[in-house]
Design a protein around this motif. Structure first.
Motif, mmCIF file in Angstrom:
data_model
loop_
_atom_site.group_PDB
_atom_site.id
_atom_site.type_symbol
_atom_site.label_atom_id
_atom_site.label_comp_id
_atom_site.label_asym_id
_atom_site.label_seq_id
_atom_site.Cartn_x
_atom_site.Cartn_y
_atom_site.Cartn_z
ATOM 1 N N THR A 121 -15.420 -43.182 -4.676
ATOM 2 C CA THR A 121 -14.314 -44.078 -5.048
ATOM 3 C C THR A 121 -13.910 -43.793 -6.493
ATOM 4 O O THR A 121 -14.773 -43.635 -7.360
ATOM 5 C CB THR A 121 -14.765 -45.552 -4.902
ATOM 6 N N LYS A 177 -34.121 -45.302 -10.100
ATOM 7 C CA LYS A 177 -34.200 -46.722 -10.500
ATOM 8 C C LYS A 177 -32.915 -47.158 -11.200
ATOM 9 O O LYS A 177 -32.453 -48.286 -11.010
ATOM 10 C CB LYS A 177 -35.407 -46.949 -11.409
ATOM 11 N N ASP A 237 -27.545 -53.042 -7.673
ATOM 12 C CA ASP A 237 -27.782 -54.501 -7.605
ATOM 13 C C ASP A 237 -26.563 -55.230 -8.157
ATOM 14 O O ASP A 237 -26.081 -56.202 -7.575
ATOM 15 C CB ASP A 237 -29.020 -54.893 -8.424
ATOM 16 N N MET A 295 -30.433 -47.730 -8.411
ATOM 17 C CA MET A 295 -30.708 -48.960 -7.644
ATOM 18 C C MET A 295 -30.367 -50.207 -8.470
ATOM 19 O O MET A 295 -29.782 -51.165 -7.956
ATOM 20 C CB MET A 295 -32.180 -49.005 -7.206
ATOM 21 N N THR A 318 -32.484 -58.186 -7.187
ATOM 22 C CA THR A 318 -32.199 -57.307 -6.047
ATOM 23 C C THR A 318 -31.953 -58.098 -4.759
ATOM 24 O O THR A 318 -30.984 -57.860 -4.030
ATOM 25 C CB THR A 318 -33.399 -56.358 -5.860
ATOM 26 N N THR A 366 -23.785 -40.808 -3.159
ATOM 27 C CA THR A 366 -23.704 -40.402 -1.755
ATOM 28 C C THR A 366 -23.378 -38.923 -1.609
ATOM 29 O O THR A 366 -22.585 -38.367 -2.363
ATOM 30 C CB THR A 366 -22.605 -41.237 -1.050
ATOM 31 N N LYS A 404 -38.786 -40.335 -7.451
ATOM 32 C CA LYS A 404 -39.255 -40.134 -8.838
ATOM 33 C C LYS A 404 -38.767 -38.825 -9.448
ATOM 34 O O LYS A 404 -38.968 -38.573 -10.642
ATOM 35 C CB LYS A 404 -40.782 -40.182 -8.884
ATOM 36 N N SER A 445 -27.405 -43.670 3.262
ATOM 37 C CA SER A 445 -28.379 -44.757 3.104
ATOM 38 C C SER A 445 -29.692 -44.255 2.515
ATOM 39 O O SER A 445 -30.320 -44.928 1.701
ATOM 40 C CB SER A 445 -28.644 -45.417 4.457
ATOM 41 N N ARG A 468 -23.356 -54.667 -6.025
ATOM 42 C CA ARG A 468 -23.307 -55.426 -4.762
ATOM 43 C C ARG A 468 -22.763 -56.836 -4.969
ATOM 44 O O ARG A 468 -22.136 -57.407 -4.068
ATOM 45 C CB ARG A 468 -24.711 -55.425 -4.121
ATOM 46 N N GLU A 487 -21.666 -49.311 -1.051
ATOM 47 C CA GLU A 487 -22.683 -49.876 -1.960
ATOM 48 C C GLU A 487 -23.873 -50.463 -1.187
ATOM 49 O O GLU A 487 -24.522 -51.413 -1.630
ATOM 50 C CB GLU A 487 -22.053 -50.860 -2.952
ATOM 51 N N GLY A 488 -24.140 -49.849 -0.017
ATOM 52 C CA GLY A 488 -25.265 -50.251 0.818
ATOM 53 C C GLY A 488 -24.782 -50.967 2.065
ATOM 54 O O GLY A 488 -24.126 -52.007 1.977
HETATM 55 N N1 CAA Z 1 -34.070 -51.886 -9.204
HETATM 56 C C1 CAA Z 1 -35.009 -51.158 -9.861
HETATM 57 N N2 CAA Z 1 -35.874 -50.312 -9.222
HETATM 58 C C2 CAA Z 1 -35.758 -50.225 -7.886
HETATM 59 C C3 CAA Z 1 -34.815 -50.956 -7.142
HETATM 60 C C4 CAA Z 1 -33.945 -51.810 -7.858
HETATM 61 N N3 CAA Z 1 -33.019 -52.535 -7.222
HETATM 62 N N4 CAA Z 1 -34.936 -50.651 -5.839
HETATM 63 C C5 CAA Z 1 -35.944 -49.767 -5.736
HETATM 64 N N5 CAA Z 1 -36.448 -49.516 -6.978
HETATM 65 C C6 CAA Z 1 -37.574 -48.636 -7.306
HETATM 66 C C7 CAA Z 1 -38.807 -49.056 -6.522
HETATM 67 O O1 CAA Z 1 -39.513 -50.075 -7.205
HETATM 68 C C8 CAA Z 1 -39.590 -47.758 -6.461
HETATM 69 O O2 CAA Z 1 -40.257 -47.536 -7.679
HETATM 70 P P1 CAA Z 1 -41.865 -47.406 -7.743
HETATM 71 O O3 CAA Z 1 -42.198 -46.257 -6.849
HETATM 72 O O4 CAA Z 1 -42.152 -47.153 -9.191
HETATM 73 O O5 CAA Z 1 -42.374 -48.707 -7.228
HETATM 74 C C9 CAA Z 1 -38.484 -46.700 -6.352
HETATM 75 O O6 CAA Z 1 -37.300 -47.326 -6.867
HETATM 76 C C10 CAA Z 1 -38.246 -46.238 -4.932
HETATM 77 O O7 CAA Z 1 -37.938 -47.386 -4.168
HETATM 78 P P2 CAA Z 1 -38.052 -47.409 -2.595
HETATM 79 O O8 CAA Z 1 -39.392 -46.857 -2.191
HETATM 80 O O9 CAA Z 1 -37.673 -48.761 -2.116
HETATM 81 O O10 CAA Z 1 -36.948 -46.304 -2.206
HETATM 82 P P3 CAA Z 1 -36.408 -45.804 -0.803
HETATM 83 O O11 CAA Z 1 -36.207 -44.341 -0.851
HETATM 84 O O12 CAA Z 1 -37.219 -46.398 0.303
HETATM 85 O O13 CAA Z 1 -34.895 -46.406 -0.772
HETATM 86 C C11 CAA Z 1 -33.196 -47.982 -0.262
HETATM 87 C C12 CAA Z 1 -34.631 -47.693 -0.797
HETATM 88 C C13 CAA Z 1 -33.066 -49.474 -0.470
HETATM 89 C C14 CAA Z 1 -33.016 -47.653 1.204
HETATM 90 C C15 CAA Z 1 -32.169 -47.216 -1.123
HETATM 91 O O14 CAA Z 1 -32.185 -45.840 -0.842
HETATM 92 C C16 CAA Z 1 -30.749 -47.736 -0.956
HETATM 93 O O15 CAA Z 1 -30.375 -48.750 -1.561
HETATM 94 N N6 CAA Z 1 -29.928 -47.051 -0.124
HETATM 95 C C17 CAA Z 1 -28.511 -47.369 -0.029
HETATM 96 C C18 CAA Z 1 -27.734 -46.518 -0.971
HETATM 97 C C19 CAA Z 1 -26.395 -47.121 -1.303
HETATM 98 O O16 CAA Z 1 -26.262 -48.301 -1.538
HETATM 99 N N7 CAA Z 1 -25.410 -46.265 -1.383
HETATM 100 C C20 CAA Z 1 -24.120 -46.662 -1.802
HETATM 101 C C21 CAA Z 1 -23.456 -45.542 -2.495
HETATM 102 S S1 CAA Z 1 -22.512 -46.002 -3.876
HETATM 103 C C22 CAA Z 1 -21.001 -46.474 -3.298
HETATM 104 O O17 CAA Z 1 -20.798 -46.798 -2.167
HETATM 105 C C23 CAA Z 1 -20.013 -46.539 -4.385
HETATM 106 C C24 CAA Z 1 -18.605 -46.509 -4.034
HETATM 107 O O18 CAA Z 1 -17.981 -45.467 -4.051
HETATM 108 C C25 CAA Z 1 -17.898 -47.783 -3.829
#
Ligand code: CAA
Length: 386
Positions: free
Chosen positions: A157, A232, A239, A235, A312, A125, A178, A131, A242, A362-363
């Motif tokens: 955190t 990747k 998973d 993400m 996921t 973040t 990418k 997000s 979460r 974490e989303g």
């Molecule tokens: N596993 C493996 N690969 C994944 C994946 C996963 N779970 N999710 C997406 N990908 C891959 C996709 O397959 C894609 O690859 P290809 O192009 O080769 O097909 C690539 O990643 C891009 O995926 P998207 O097009 O879906 O990406 P996006 O930009 O649209 O974003 C999103 C998707 C789900 C919105 C993502 O940005 C997201 O999860 N956002 C939330 C972020 C988050 O959770 N932040 C929390 C911060 S950490 C935190 O809070 C920790 C703490 O301190 C407690």
């Protein structure tokens, strides 16, 4: 939970005892003073809980995903802050190192992280991208054989106390997801600076902060996984994370339920104990049902993870339901206490505050819905293509 193996039951028993004896008695004070639970973390390290996701061969406890979730849930019944500190170290730091790290990276970090001698944090973040995680400003540029990193990460955190960060940085910004790579950054590297810890609504003892990188120079061995694979990795890491947050949410909700249930056995109104009022009984019936449903989703996500492949959708559904359930349950539990629930004399207000973050970090719930819908549409498209 039915049919636990002997090892699972043993780990759960240890976590429950630790939560009851070492966390619950101090949780209110840790929250009030925003004190980092140093002694408690040392105790958890002795039990192997700082390295639950680390394979035994790399110096960890090598727990399966369900055992991990059960332990996080149990710890969260005692102290939500301590549970998330443990969860971040395990899911967001140890796990990607174990999964994507080189042998040298694993040897350098895993035994120390798993035994609590070092602590990790996860840097995704940023001030202007939460997000929309792929569109980050922090960048890593090639610098001879190594890398030079500039930018900042916030809401980290464990950040104020961490020794290492799994950092996501743009190596080719124009490529979006990418063009993101993952790095292992020692927090004592020159150019790394940390702000004071954040002041938040809840989980006061789980310190977080903003961390800045000013031309931080790293060797080529800092890259975690392949260049361009960082998004990747992030993400896939989330998973797993979460499932941990869903388990944390259940622990917080269970603690709120237990406190309210006990209170209802002693509080009288209109001439009888409030446990005998149907309005209160209905609240407990709803709370218990929702808690059970959330546990089943977490168990299902953990078993999908155990089977291998992508989980996921299962992880997102578990987090979505468990975190919103925790908000509802802690709200109702506070209501059972009436005015006393609003007072810091009882734990209901702390559980209510602590639960709220599980819908955000974490989303967010909105991102969880996007992830679930996206996976459903993908499944439908691949079915119609066959
Ligand atoms: N596993 C493996 N690969 C994944 C994946 C996963 N779970 N999710 C997406 N990908 C891959 C996709 O397959 C894609 O690859 P290809 O192009 O080769 O097909 C690539 O990643 C891009 O995926 P998207 O097009 O879906 O990406 P996006 O930009 O649209 O974003 C999103 C998707 C789900 C919105 C993502 O940005 C997201 O999860 N956002 C939330 C972020 C988050 O959770 N932040 C929390 C911060 S950490 C935190 O809070 C920790 C703490 O301190 C407690």
């Amino acid at each position: 939970m039915d049919r636990l193996t002997e090892e699972q039951a043993l780990a759960l028993g240890m976590a429950r005892s630790f939560a009851a004896e070492r966390l619950k008695p101090v949780a209110a004070a840790l929250d009030r003073d925003a004190s980092w639970p140093r002694a408690q973390l040392a105790g958890l390290a002795e039990l192997g809980f700082m390295g639950m996701t680390v394979p035994e061969a790399d110096g960890g406890a090598g727990f399966d995903p369900l055992t991990y979730a059960l332990v996080i849930e149990a710890l969260a019944t005692g102290c939500a802050s301590t549970a998330v500190i443990v969860s971040v170290n395990n899911s967001l730091v140890c796990e990607p190192i174990a999964k994507f790290g080189t042998d040298v990276q694993k040897r350098a970090w895993l035994p120390l992280l798993a035994t609590g001698q070092r602590l990790g944090c996860f840097g995704l973040t940023e001030p202007s991208s939460g997000s929309d995680a792929a569109h980050m400003d922090t960048c890593a540029k090639r610098d001879g054989a190594g890398w030079r990193i500039s930018g900042s990460k916030n809401w980290i955190t464990n950040g104020p106390h961490a020794d290492v960060m799994v950092l996501l940085a743009a190596t080719q910004k124009q490529l979006g997801p990418k063009g993101v790579s993952a790095f292992l950054v020692p927090m004592d590297a020159p150019g790394v600076s940390r702000d004071r810890h954040d002041e938040k609504l809840g989980i006061h003892a789980a310190h977080s902060c903003t961390i800045s990188f000013d031309e931080v120079s790293l060797g080529s061995d800092a890259l975690l996984g392949a260049e361009g694979q960082g998004f990747k990795i992030a993400m896939a890491t989330l998973d797993s994370g979460r499932i941990g947050i869903a388990a944390q949410a259940i622990g917080i909700a269970q603690a709120a339920f237990d406190a309210a249930f006990a209170y209802s056995q002693q509080r009288k109104a209109f001439g009888s104990l409030i446990k005998d009022k149907q309005a209160v009984q209905f609240m407990f019936a709803d709370m218990a049902t929702e808690l059970r449903a959330a546990r089943l989703l977490v168990a299902q996500a953990a078993s999908a993870k155990e089977r291998g492949g992508r989980y996921t959708r299962e992880a997102a559904q578990a987090k979505l339901f468990a975190s919103e359930m925790a908000t509802r349950v802690t709200h109702r539990a506070l209501q059972v206490f009436g005015g006393y629930g609003y007072s810091t004399e009882y734990p209901a207000e702390r559980h209510y505050r602590d639960a709220r973050i599980t819908e955000i970090y974490e989303g967010t719930s909105e991102i969880m819905r996007l992830v679930v819908a996206g996976q459903m549409l993908k499944d439908a498209a691949s079915l119609s293509a066959t």
